[in-house]
Design a protein around this motif. Structure first.
Motif, PDB file in Angstrom:
ATOM      1  N   ALA A 213       2.606  47.419 -79.521  1.00 39.20           N
ATOM      2  CA  ALA A 213       2.178  48.776 -79.190  1.00 39.20           C
ATOM      3  C   ALA A 213       0.665  48.828 -78.969  1.00 39.20           C
ATOM      4  O   ALA A 213       0.177  49.479 -78.030  1.00 39.20           O
ATOM      5  N   LEU A 214      -0.104  48.127 -79.801  1.00 43.62           N
ATOM      6  CA  LEU A 214      -1.560  48.092 -79.638  1.00 43.62           C
ATOM      7  C   LEU A 214      -1.952  47.387 -78.342  1.00 43.62           C
ATOM      8  O   LEU A 214      -2.898  47.803 -77.653  1.00 43.62           O
ATOM      9  N   GLN A 215      -1.221  46.343 -78.007  1.00 49.96           N
ATOM     10  CA  GLN A 215      -1.504  45.631 -76.758  1.00 49.96           C
ATOM     11  C   GLN A 215      -1.279  46.544 -75.554  1.00 49.96           C
ATOM     12  O   GLN A 215      -2.062  46.528 -74.590  1.00 49.96           O
ATOM     13  N   GLN A 216      -0.234  47.371 -75.608  1.00 47.72           N
ATOM     14  CA  GLN A 216       0.040  48.261 -74.486  1.00 47.72           C
ATOM     15  C   GLN A 216      -1.014  49.360 -74.380  1.00 47.72           C
ATOM     16  O   GLN A 216      -1.439  49.700 -73.263  1.00 47.72           O
ATOM     17  N   ILE A 217      -1.449  49.920 -75.505  1.00 45.97           N
ATOM     18  CA  ILE A 217      -2.457  50.977 -75.418  1.00 45.97           C
ATOM     19  C   ILE A 217      -3.786  50.408 -74.918  1.00 45.97           C
ATOM     20  O   ILE A 217      -4.533  51.080 -74.200  1.00 45.97           O
ATOM     21  N   ARG A 218      -4.092  49.164 -75.256  1.00 47.23           N
ATOM     22  CA  ARG A 218      -5.307  48.526 -74.717  1.00 47.23           C
ATOM     23  C   ARG A 218      -5.216  48.414 -73.197  1.00 47.23           C
ATOM     24  O   ARG A 218      -6.186  48.689 -72.479  1.00 47.23           O
ATOM     25  N   SER A 219      -4.030  48.000 -72.721  1.00 49.24           N
ATOM     26  CA  SER A 219      -3.838  47.853 -71.279  1.00 49.24           C
ATOM     27  C   SER A 219      -3.946  49.205 -70.566  1.00 49.24           C
ATOM     28  O   SER A 219      -4.585  49.325 -69.508  1.00 49.24           O
ATOM     29  N   LEU A 220      -3.326  50.245 -71.146  1.00 49.67           N
ATOM     30  CA  LEU A 220      -3.398  51.583 -70.551  1.00 49.67           C
ATOM     31  C   LEU A 220      -4.843  52.095 -70.523  1.00 49.67           C
ATOM     32  O   LEU A 220      -5.276  52.714 -69.549  1.00 49.67           O
ATOM     33  N   TRP A 221      -5.588  51.846 -71.587  1.00 48.32           N
ATOM     34  CA  TRP A 221      -6.981  52.280 -71.675  1.00 48.32           C
ATOM     35  C   TRP A 221      -7.837  51.587 -70.618  1.00 48.32           C
ATOM     36  O   TRP A 221      -8.641  52.215 -69.939  1.00 48.32           O
ATOM     37  N   GLU A 222      -7.625  50.279 -70.469  1.00 53.38           N
ATOM     38  CA  GLU A 222      -8.391  49.517 -69.482  1.00 53.38           C
ATOM     39  C   GLU A 222      -8.074  49.984 -68.066  1.00 53.38           C
ATOM     40  O   GLU A 222      -8.979  50.177 -67.237  1.00 53.38           O
ATOM     41  N   GLN A 223      -6.790  50.176 -67.756  1.00 54.11           N
ATOM     42  CA  GLN A 223      -6.402  50.636 -66.422  1.00 54.11           C
ATOM     43  C   GLN A 223      -6.943  52.043 -66.143  1.00 54.11           C
ATOM     44  O   GLN A 223      -7.376  52.336 -65.022  1.00 54.11           O
ATOM     45  N   THR A 224      -6.901  52.910 -67.158  1.00 57.52           N
ATOM     46  CA  THR A 224      -7.374  54.282 -66.974  1.00 57.52           C
ATOM     47  C   THR A 224      -8.872  54.327 -66.708  1.00 57.52           C
ATOM     48  O   THR A 224      -9.347  55.036 -65.802  1.00 57.52           O
ATOM     49  N   LEU A 225      -9.636  53.559 -67.474  1.00 57.54           N
ATOM     50  CA  LEU A 225     -11.083  53.517 -67.252  1.00 57.54           C
ATOM     51  C   LEU A 225     -11.410  52.967 -65.872  1.00 57.54           C
ATOM     52  O   LEU A 225     -12.312  53.465 -65.182  1.00 57.54           O
ATOM     53  N   SER A 226     -10.658  51.957 -65.451  1.00 59.20           N
ATOM     54  CA  SER A 226     -10.881  51.381 -64.120  1.00 59.20           C
ATOM     55  C   SER A 226     -10.574  52.395 -63.029  1.00 59.20           C
ATOM     56  O   SER A 226     -11.228  52.423 -61.974  1.00 59.20           O
ATOM     57  N   ALA A 227      -9.542  53.239 -63.262  1.00 58.96           N
ATOM     58  CA  ALA A 227      -9.167  54.241 -62.261  1.00 58.96           C
ATOM     59  C   ALA A 227     -10.263  55.287 -62.071  1.00 58.96           C
ATOM     60  O   ALA A 227     -10.418  55.838 -60.972  1.00 58.96           O
ATOM     61  N   TYR A 228     -11.039  55.561 -63.119  1.00 56.66           N
ATOM     62  CA  TYR A 228     -12.093  56.570 -63.034  1.00 56.66           C
ATOM     63  C   TYR A 228     -13.480  55.955 -62.795  1.00 56.66           C
ATOM     64  O   TYR A 228     -14.457  56.696 -62.679  1.00 56.66           O
TER      65      TYR A 228
END
Length: 282
Positions: A127-142
């Motif tokens: 679960a922590l690995q997935q939230i890290r991935s979502l956070w990284e993708q979201t920051l990259s999108a903005y």
């Protein structure tokens, strides 16, 4: 004369001894008879108690049978039956379909206590690995060239971010149904004390994301209708081509973006310019 009295005394003494002997024999016979009667009464009492216990047990069985038959008649003796819909989950142990799980997500609103994982569920590290991935993708999108609009470096944010994950069951108060979710969060304290964060609710057995809340404040203006959807679409295994059918509607707080998947599940994004974006499955 003396011999007469001696003879009388001897006879009296003999008669008295004989009387005492007879009295002892009588008492002995009387005690024996009384003991025999007591044994008989005790034996009869035990026999009566045994038969009484058996009779009482039999009576209770008859009463229970009558109660069960009455309950059965009240349950089934109806003119019509209530319709019941049973959801098929395929093989036992397989996750329910996404549409069914999303429906559970919408109706299970009572939050349970944090608990440990079951063998078939995803671990905390996953679960922590997935939230890290979502956070990284979201920051990259903005971001643009590795920096957010407000000037923060994406690499610096990622290297200083903190992550949490807690597993809870959510219940439907009326039906008793429940859905297990990982409540995860990634956050970073930016300049000026603002906390940039991403909160997401993840399925406990699949990589599906049921909701995401992204708070990036000045970096959110609602001008990009697609890129902020990418992290959640990737987690759901959906192609970016589904965004061709998205619908953007203005609201009093910003905008509402809606797109529908092939299984009928909808992804809704609520954009609050200057504050946050909230994405959820419906």
């Amino acid at each position: 004369m003396k011999s007469f009295f001696q003879s009388l005394w001897s006879k009296t003494k003999t008669a008295f001894s004989a009387l005492q002997k007879r009295i002892r024999i009588f008492n002995k016979r009387l005690r024996k008879r009384m003991n025999r009667d007591r044994d008989s009464r005790t034996r009869l009492a035990y026999i009566g108690l045994s038969f009484g216990t058996v009779a009482l047990a039999y009576l209770l069985v008859l009463i229970n049978m009558g109660v069960f038959r009455l309950a059965e008649r009240n349950l089934y003796d109806k003119e019509q039956y209530e319709a019941t819909s049973i959801i098929s989950a395929g093989r036992i142990g397989e996750p329910l379909s996404r549409a069914v799980r999303v429906d559970l997500y919408r109706t299970c609103t009572i939050e349970g206590k944090e608990r440990a994982t079951l063998p078939e569920e995803r671990t905390e590290e996953q679960a922590l690995q997935q939230i890290r991935s979502l956070w990284e993708q979201t920051l990259s999108a903005y971001a643009d060239n590795g920096y957010l609009r407000t000037g923060e470096s994406v690499d610096r944010i990622l290297s200083n971010s903190k992550y949490t994950a807690k597993l809870r069951d959510f219940y439907n108060e009326e039906t008793g149904a429940k859905l297990a979710l990982w409540g995860t969060q990634a956050y970073f304290t930016a300049s000026g004390g603002l906390v940039y964060c991403l909160s997401a609710e993840l399925d406990s057995r699949t990589e599906d994301v049921y909701s995401m809340t992204v708070a990036l404040y000045g970096n959110i203006d609602g001008s990009d209708p697609v890129s902020s959807l990418t992290p959640m679409l990737n987690a759901l295994g959906e192609s970016l081509s589904v965004t061709d059918g998205l619908i953007v509607s203005p609201t009093e707080y910003g905008s509402l973006t809606t797109l529908t998947f092939s299984d009928g599940v909808r992804l809704c994004r609520y954009t609050y310019p200057g504050t946050q974006v909230y994405l959820t499955l419906q």
